[in-house]
Design an enzyme around this catalytic site. Structure first.
Site, PDB file in Angstrom:
ATOM      1  N   ASP A  94      41.255  43.149  47.195  1.00  0.00           N
ATOM      2  CA  ASP A  94      40.565  41.875  46.910  1.00  0.00           C
ATOM      3  C   ASP A  94      41.495  40.813  46.301  1.00  0.00           C
ATOM      4  O   ASP A  94      42.652  41.102  45.988  1.00  0.00           O
ATOM      5  CB  ASP A  94      39.376  42.113  45.960  1.00  0.00           C
ATOM      6  N   GLU A 146      43.388  41.521  43.214  1.00  0.00           N
ATOM      7  CA  GLU A 146      44.453  42.515  43.379  1.00  0.00           C
ATOM      8  C   GLU A 146      44.145  43.844  42.700  1.00  0.00           C
ATOM      9  O   GLU A 146      45.015  44.454  42.080  1.00  0.00           O
ATOM     10  CB  GLU A 146      45.780  41.965  42.820  1.00  0.00           C
TER      11      GLU A 146
HETATM   12  C1  NOJ Z   1      48.079  42.105  38.232  1.00  0.00           C
HETATM   13  C2  NOJ Z   1      47.126  41.279  39.001  1.00  0.00           C
HETATM   14  O1  NOJ Z   1      47.721  40.069  39.288  1.00  0.00           O
HETATM   15  C3  NOJ Z   1      45.822  41.112  38.253  1.00  0.00           C
HETATM   16  O2  NOJ Z   1      44.926  40.370  39.011  1.00  0.00           O
HETATM   17  C4  NOJ Z   1      45.256  42.442  37.980  1.00  0.00           C
HETATM   18  O3  NOJ Z   1      44.089  42.292  37.225  1.00  0.00           O
HETATM   19  C5  NOJ Z   1      46.259  43.320  37.288  1.00  0.00           C
HETATM   20  N1  NOJ Z   1      47.513  43.364  37.978  1.00  0.00           N
HETATM   21  C6  NOJ Z   1      45.724  44.720  37.120  1.00  0.00           C
HETATM   22  O4  NOJ Z   1      45.701  45.364  38.362  1.00  0.00           O
HETATM   23  C1  NOJ Z   2      46.206  37.376  39.213  1.00  0.00           C
HETATM   24  C2  NOJ Z   2      45.031  36.961  40.014  1.00  0.00           C
HETATM   25  O1  NOJ Z   2      44.041  37.943  39.902  1.00  0.00           O
HETATM   26  C3  NOJ Z   2      45.410  36.767  41.462  1.00  0.00           C
HETATM   27  O2  NOJ Z   2      44.296  36.265  42.156  1.00  0.00           O
HETATM   28  C4  NOJ Z   2      46.565  35.816  41.590  1.00  0.00           C
HETATM   29  O3  NOJ Z   2      46.945  35.732  42.941  1.00  0.00           O
HETATM   30  C5  NOJ Z   2      47.734  36.272  40.752  1.00  0.00           C
HETATM   31  N1  NOJ Z   2      47.309  36.513  39.396  1.00  0.00           N
HETATM   32  C6  NOJ Z   2      48.853  35.228  40.729  1.00  0.00           C
HETATM   33  O4  NOJ Z   2      48.402  34.052  40.154  1.00  0.00           O
END
Ligand code: NOJ
Ligand code: NOJ
Length: 432
Positions: free
Chosen positions: A202, A205
């Protein structure tokens, strides 16, 4: 403060005065802040597009390299940001227009190299290093919203360039109508049209499965793609993309839960940490996946139900939302979230999501207004204003915006100068 900055501020100040005297309207504190903030957001967003030490076309998610390290090119963040740059390009002239154009064409070229680079998961690879090579550490991949968002932005650009008479460039670099293709949009449309049924990771991530957000932007890529294909006389492709868009509609509507009265963000999730099923990405999906063809209008009852559950949930779990001196609810990703950019202690409201809720409410207000529902329109317009007030309350004095606002103190935390915070804020401001 350097000279360039103080000069811009002076000009911005004069502009505010001129505009307010011309319109005779009394500007509120919020109006003033928004004009200033818009200027700051454009500058700070542009500073994250191919900064020194990165390849041309790179959009860093944030200049932060440590906690968290966001000094990379994310396909999703960059596409959403460059879509705003297309808007700026459309409305600019002179050297500004030339600069936006250069950044957009570099982004298109860079995106094509991303598509052909060796990666672990292929077209849905979510993240690239600033030299253009694919990030190869462990990650949640593929993220199939990426190619759809990239196509949407580049189709937007292609249409603007076609209006400006640049069909040569569009047909060679952006959409060549060939299979196999050498062009960036066609490659993404072919990928989306053949792979949208596959489970993937999703937008946050974290979760593998079938996502409302991803399907909504995939559908929009198919709808917009079919129109561009027709415009360029690629009729068979147009039909094929239209057929996929139609089938995506049933996949999207399957997310409705009559028991919970919400659109559930992920079906068949890989793990079930999200008991509630509630996720703000449903509202982001309405914005980024909007097609203006009657499918899921902003005022759709089911969307509004989902929106209301989200707002009341976030109101209850974030202490900053319970103080009575600030209007508007600060909104986060999903109630069970614990990602804080660092130690995973507790989740927080996000700037970009709160801005997106401001935009969504404004769009609902406009839709009600078109239907002659004046009372509803006024309520939703006020709701939208409240989100802007909320953002103003927590924003830094210099206009910088991070990824999150601490749920207890309201201070900006996690990745600083998040590019996506700026672009989502700018979209909201334009809608207002
Ligand atoms: C890094 C991702 O960018 C973020 O969206 C996520 O919540 C964390 N990793 C944990 O998986
Ligand atoms: C974490 C977010 O969850 C994700 O959607 C985003 O792409 C990355 N950070 C980078 O900003």
């Amino acid at each position: 403060m350097n000279k360039g900055v103080s000069l811009t501020k002076l000009i911005a100040g004069i502009l505010i005065l001129v505009i307010s005297s011309l319109t005779h309207a009394k500007m509120t504190d919020l109006d003033y802040w928004l004009v200033k903030q818009e200027q700051a957001a454009i500058e700070k967003m542009m500073a994250n597009i191919s900064p020194e030490g990165t390849a041309k076309g790179v959009v860093i998610a944030s200049p932060e390299k440590v906690t968290p390290n966001y000094f990379s090119h994310w396909v999703r963040d960059s596409a959403l940001t460059m879509d705003l740059v297309v808007e700026l390009y459309k409305n600019a002239s002179g050297t500004k227009k030339a600069l936006y154009r250069q950044k957009l064409l570099e982004f298109a070229d860079f995106s094509r190299t991303n598509q052909t680079a060796p990666t672990i998961s292929g077209m849905g690879e979510p993240k690239f290093n600033v030299d253009g090579t694919a990030f190869s550490g462990p990650w949640c991949r593929p993220q199939n919203d990426g190619p759809a968002l990239r196509a949407i932005t580049l189709i937007h650009l292609a249409n603007v360039l076609l209006d400006e008479g640049e069909s040569q460039y569009v047909k060679s670099k952006l959409y060549d109508g060939k299979i196999p293709t050498d062009s960036v949009i066609k490659a993404d449309l072919e990928f989306v049209s053949h792979h949208w049924r596959e489970a993937n990771c999703d937008l946050w991530e974290e979760t593998f499965g079938h996502h409302f957000y991803t399907e909504m932007v995939q559908r929009r890529a198919m709808v917009d793609g079919a129109k561009l294909a027709r415009r360029l006389n690629d009729k068979a492709a147009a039909k094929w993309y239209e057929a996929q868009a139609k089938e995506l509609e049933s996949a999207i509507l399957a997310h409705w839960s009559p028991e919970k009265s919400i659109f559930i963000s992920t079906l068949n999730p890989s793990h079930n940490t999200k008991q509630s099923g509630l996720d703000s990405s449903v509202i982001l999906a309405l914005l980024h996946g909007h097609t203006n063809d009657g499918f899921l209008p902003y005022t759709d009852k089911r969307v509004i139900e989902t929106y209301k559950s989200l707002v009341s949930t976030f109101k209850a779990i974030y202490p900053i939302n319970q103080k009575s001196n600030v209007p508007g609810t600060a909104i986060g990703r999903y109630p069970e979230d614990i990602y804080d950019g660092d130690q995973y202690k507790y989740g927080n409201p996000w700037v970009l999501i709160t801005a997106a809720f401001a935009r969504y409410s404004k769009l609902v207000a406009k839709e009600y207004s078109r239907k002659g529902k004046k009372k509803d329109a006024a309520l939703w317009a006020a709701e939208s204003e409240a989100y802007f007030e909320r953002l103003r309350f927590h924003a830094n004095p210099d206009g910088s915006m991070s990824e999150q606002m601490d749920r207890y103190s309201g201070y900006m935390i996690s990745a600083r100068d998040l590019t996506w915070s700026y672009s989502e804020f700018l979209h909201a401001k334009r809608e207002r």
